[in-house]
Every structure is written in C-alpha cells, then in structure tokens.
Motif scaffolding. Structure first.
Motif, PDB file in Angstrom:
ATOM      1  N   TYR A   1       0.827  -1.198   0.000  1.00 18.80           N
ATOM      2  CA  TYR A   1       0.000   0.000   0.000  1.00 18.80           C
ATOM      3  C   TYR A   1       0.867   1.257   0.000  1.00 18.80           C
ATOM      4  O   TYR A   1       1.985   1.239   0.507  1.00 18.80           O
ATOM      5  CB  TYR A   1      -0.873   0.063   1.267  1.00 18.80           C
ATOM      6  CG  TYR A   1      -1.583  -1.214   1.627  1.00 18.80           C
ATOM      7  CD1 TYR A   1      -0.939  -2.199   2.372  1.00 18.80           C
ATOM      8  CD2 TYR A   1      -2.898  -1.438   1.234  1.00 18.80           C
ATOM      9  CE1 TYR A   1      -1.584  -3.375   2.710  1.00 18.80           C
ATOM     10  CE2 TYR A   1      -3.550  -2.610   1.577  1.00 18.80           C
ATOM     11  CZ  TYR A   1      -2.889  -3.574   2.317  1.00 18.80           C
ATOM     12  OH  TYR A   1      -3.526  -4.740   2.653  1.00 18.80           O
TER      13      TYR A   1
ATOM     14  N   TYR B   1       0.125   5.289   1.286  1.00 14.17           N
ATOM     15  CA  TYR B   1      -0.729   6.292   1.915  1.00 14.17           C
ATOM     16  C   TYR B   1       0.045   7.601   1.908  1.00 14.17           C
ATOM     17  O   TYR B   1       1.270   7.615   1.810  1.00 14.17           O
ATOM     18  CB  TYR B   1      -1.032   5.914   3.372  1.00 14.17           C
ATOM     19  CG  TYR B   1      -1.933   4.718   3.563  1.00 14.17           C
ATOM     20  CD1 TYR B   1      -1.428   3.421   3.479  1.00 14.17           C
ATOM     21  CD2 TYR B   1      -3.281   4.888   3.856  1.00 14.17           C
ATOM     22  CE1 TYR B   1      -2.261   2.319   3.667  1.00 14.17           C
ATOM     23  CE2 TYR B   1      -4.120   3.792   4.048  1.00 14.17           C
ATOM     24  CZ  TYR B   1      -3.593   2.519   3.946  1.00 14.17           C
ATOM     25  OH  TYR B   1      -4.413   1.425   4.143  1.00 14.17           O
TER      26      TYR B   1
ATOM     27  N   PHE C   1       3.644   7.223   3.104  1.00 13.99           N
ATOM     28  CA  PHE C   1       3.893   6.001   3.855  1.00 13.99           C
ATOM     29  C   PHE C   1       3.654   4.779   2.970  1.00 13.99           C
ATOM     30  O   PHE C   1       2.635   4.686   2.294  1.00 13.99           O
ATOM     31  CB  PHE C   1       2.962   5.898   5.064  1.00 13.99           C
ATOM     32  CG  PHE C   1       3.219   6.905   6.136  1.00 13.99           C
ATOM     33  CD1 PHE C   1       2.368   7.984   6.301  1.00 13.99           C
ATOM     34  CD2 PHE C   1       4.295   6.770   7.001  1.00 13.99           C
ATOM     35  CE1 PHE C   1       2.582   8.918   7.301  1.00 13.99           C
ATOM     36  CE2 PHE C   1       4.526   7.696   8.001  1.00 13.99           C
ATOM     37  CZ  PHE C   1       3.668   8.777   8.158  1.00 13.99           C
TER      38      PHE C   1
ATOM     39  N   SER D   1       1.055  -6.034   4.126  1.00 11.45           N
ATOM     40  CA  SER D   1       0.273  -6.982   4.922  1.00 11.45           C
ATOM     41  C   SER D   1       0.569  -8.397   4.471  1.00 11.45           C
ATOM     42  O   SER D   1       0.864  -8.638   3.301  1.00 11.45           O
ATOM     43  CB  SER D   1      -1.233  -6.753   4.748  1.00 11.45           C
ATOM     44  OG  SER D   1      -1.650  -5.519   5.220  1.00 11.45           O
TER      45      SER D   1
ATOM     46  N   ALA E   1      -1.804  -3.923   8.835  1.00 11.84           N
ATOM     47  CA  ALA E   1      -0.758  -3.455   7.936  1.00 11.84           C
ATOM     48  C   ALA E   1       0.402  -2.909   8.751  1.00 11.84           C
ATOM     49  O   ALA E   1       0.199  -2.308   9.800  1.00 11.84           O
ATOM     50  CB  ALA E   1      -1.309  -2.365   7.023  1.00 11.84           C
ATOM     51  N   PHE E   2       1.596  -3.127   8.243  1.00 12.12           N
ATOM     52  CA  PHE E   2       2.805  -2.625   8.884  1.00 12.12           C
ATOM     53  C   PHE E   2       3.346  -1.488   8.028  1.00 12.12           C
ATOM     54  O   PHE E   2       3.496  -1.635   6.812  1.00 12.12           O
ATOM     55  CB  PHE E   2       3.836  -3.748   9.020  1.00 12.12           C
ATOM     56  CG  PHE E   2       3.421  -4.806   9.999  1.00 12.12           C
ATOM     57  CD1 PHE E   2       2.591  -5.835   9.610  1.00 12.12           C
ATOM     58  CD2 PHE E   2       3.845  -4.756  11.319  1.00 12.12           C
ATOM     59  CE1 PHE E   2       2.179  -6.812  10.506  1.00 12.12           C
ATOM     60  CE2 PHE E   2       3.451  -5.727  12.222  1.00 12.12           C
ATOM     61  CZ  PHE E   2       2.608  -6.760  11.816  1.00 12.12           C
ATOM     62  N   PHE E   3       3.650  -0.376   8.693  1.00 13.58           N
ATOM     63  CA  PHE E   3       4.023   0.840   7.989  1.00 13.58           C
ATOM     64  C   PHE E   3       5.514   1.112   8.073  1.00 13.58           C
ATOM     65  O   PHE E   3       6.156   0.811   9.088  1.00 13.58           O
ATOM     66  CB  PHE E   3       3.276   2.036   8.583  1.00 13.58           C
ATOM     67  CG  PHE E   3       1.835   2.122   8.169  1.00 13.58           C
ATOM     68  CD1 PHE E   3       0.881   1.291   8.735  1.00 13.58           C
ATOM     69  CD2 PHE E   3       1.433   3.030   7.204  1.00 13.58           C
ATOM     70  CE1 PHE E   3      -0.449   1.360   8.350  1.00 13.58           C
ATOM     71  CE2 PHE E   3       0.105   3.110   6.814  1.00 13.58           C
ATOM     72  CZ  PHE E   3      -0.824   2.280   7.387  1.00 13.58           C
ATOM     73  N   GLY E   4       6.033   1.745   7.031  1.00 10.76           N
ATOM     74  CA  GLY E   4       7.378   2.275   7.060  1.00 10.76           C
ATOM     75  C   GLY E   4       7.414   3.612   7.766  1.00 10.76           C
ATOM     76  O   GLY E   4       6.380   4.134   8.194  1.00 10.76           O
ATOM     77  N   GLN E   5       8.611   4.188   7.853  1.00 11.08           N
ATOM     78  CA  GLN E   5       8.784   5.449   8.568  1.00 11.08           C
ATOM     79  C   GLN E   5       8.389   6.654   7.736  1.00 11.08           C
ATOM     80  O   GLN E   5       8.312   7.766   8.257  1.00 11.08           O
ATOM     81  CB  GLN E   5      10.233   5.581   9.031  1.00 11.08           C
ATOM     82  CG  GLN E   5      10.595   4.553  10.086  1.00 11.08           C
ATOM     83  CD  GLN E   5      11.925   4.853  10.742  1.00 11.08           C
ATOM     84  OE1 GLN E   5      12.793   5.479  10.147  1.00 11.08           O
ATOM     85  NE2 GLN E   5      12.096   4.395  11.967  1.00 11.08           N
TER      86      GLN E   5
END
Lengths: 113, 114
Positions: free
Chosen positions: A33, A35, A91, A95, A102-106
């Motif tokens: 994803y 965002y 971002f 998943s 969901a796991f997000f980056g910095q």
C-alpha cells in the motif's frame, strides 16, 4: 523484527519533476500500500497492490501516479510531474496473506518547491 | 463508505493519570478497527486491533480499547500515563476482511505533563 523500509527519508524536488519513492516491504508480505499525509491532515489511502497489479486506488491516485514492483523486494511510487500540492509524508505499508493488520514504514517526506 | 472521527486533536494529561482518546466510526457493516501510534520522526506502529472477537482488546504498552457497537465507538485507554506515551495516535477502520485499505481519523496528539 522485520520492518518496512522507505527511502529516501526526505526528498526535495522542483515542481514538474518526476520523483520515485522507494519501499522494501516485509519479505513474506503479499499486499502493498501507499498512503500519504499532507501536513495537518489525515492519513489518506492512495493505492493497494497485490499479485503484481493494482487492487484498489483512491480518487487521489490519478494518472500522474504509478506503482511498480520492479523486482522481488522493492515497491515504488512514481509521481510523474510533481505539483506543490503533492508535498506530503508518503507512507508505504504491507500486509501478510490472511492477516488484517498493515505494517508501515517510517515515511518519505516529499517537499515540492 | 466508512469514516472515523477522533474527538480532540490535542489531549494533555499528567503523568500517572488516565489516558482516554476517543474514536467513533461510521460503517455500513461491522468493521475492523485499529489504533496506530506515531512517535516523533517515526512511522505508524500498530497498538491494537479489533477483528470481531473479544470486544475489549489489549495492545502494547499497556493500552486497551473497547469496541461498543451501540455507540459506534472504539476509545483507547491507558490507566496510568507515562512520559514515553507522548505521541500522535490514529484510529482507523477497514472492511471486515483481511488486507483491506484503512480509513484513518485525523489523529490525536497526546501530551504528557510531568
């Protein structure tokens, strides 16, 4: 612990230039994803990607945007001709098959001048 | 369409006090709900999630949230605030299937006073 990695952390570009934001999702994840968060506003969904194709995109994700998984590890967001209003934190997230979170980056902070 | 409203863009509490961050959602079907936290200069980290099992959900760092269908709420609480809890907190909703897009609230910035 595995994590989503985004590069660069900050990019400044001139209006009209093309930018590519890069992401390395968690290795066994299959859903990807993008965002974005304009300063002071909500985090907004741009696009989701599964099985080498876009599975869903928002109204924001118009023809100036594209995504690609050029190899087995990277996931990129390209903005073809940047506008001032594209300035935002972008971002990447991923998943795992069958999982809800969901796991997000910095994030990559994009500044268009 | 789904939406999330977080009441209060800024919340300030004293160290050791109760933390309560409010989240209300709108959804045509029973949703999945999430709380994410963003520490300064970091990405979004999952605190906890509700996926139609137990209505009281426990997360990391002592946080918990209760899904109340009748109130369409998913408020985040912590009994005793710590200085390290200072961050931005985001409530998010998704359709009740795996790997769906998230719709976020506008975020609540939590400040902890010594």
């Amino acid at each position: 612990e595995p994590e989503v990695t985004q590069t660069p952390s900050h990019q400044v570009t001139q209006m009209g230039q093309e930018v590519i934001l890069r992401c390395v999702p968690i290795s066994n994840h299959l859903y990807f994803y993008w965002y974005r968060q304009i300063l002071g506003q909500k985090v907004e969904f741009l696009v989701s990607f599964y099985n080498n194709e876009i599975s869903e995109k928002s109204e924001i994700f118009d023809d100036q945007f594209s995504v690609e998984r050029p190899d087995g590890s990277n996931f990129t967001l390209k903005i073809r001709s940047t506008k001032l209003e594209d300035s935002a934190m972008y971002f990447c997230a991923s998943s795992e098959e069958g999982r809800t979170e969901a796991f997000f980056g910095q994030g990559t902070r994009l500044t268009v001048v | 369409a789904q939406s999330v409203t977080q009441l209060g863009s800024h919340v300030s509490v004293s160290e050791g006090a109760l933390v309560l961050l409010r989240c209300n959602y709108s959804s045509s079907v029973p949703p999945y709900l999430f709380w994410y936290v963003q520490y300064p200069n970091q990405g979004l980290q999952l605190l906890l999630k509700y996926t139609s099992a137990a209505t009281l959900v426990k997360g990391i760092n002592g946080f918990e949230a209760e899904f109340k269908k009748s109130e369409t709420s998913f408020h985040l609480t912590k009994p005793s605030a710590h200085m390290s809890d200072a961050a931005e907190y985001f409530c998010a909703v998704s359709p009740p299937q795996g790997a769906q897009k998230l719709v976020f609230g506008q975020g609540t910035r939590l400040t902890i006073n010594p």
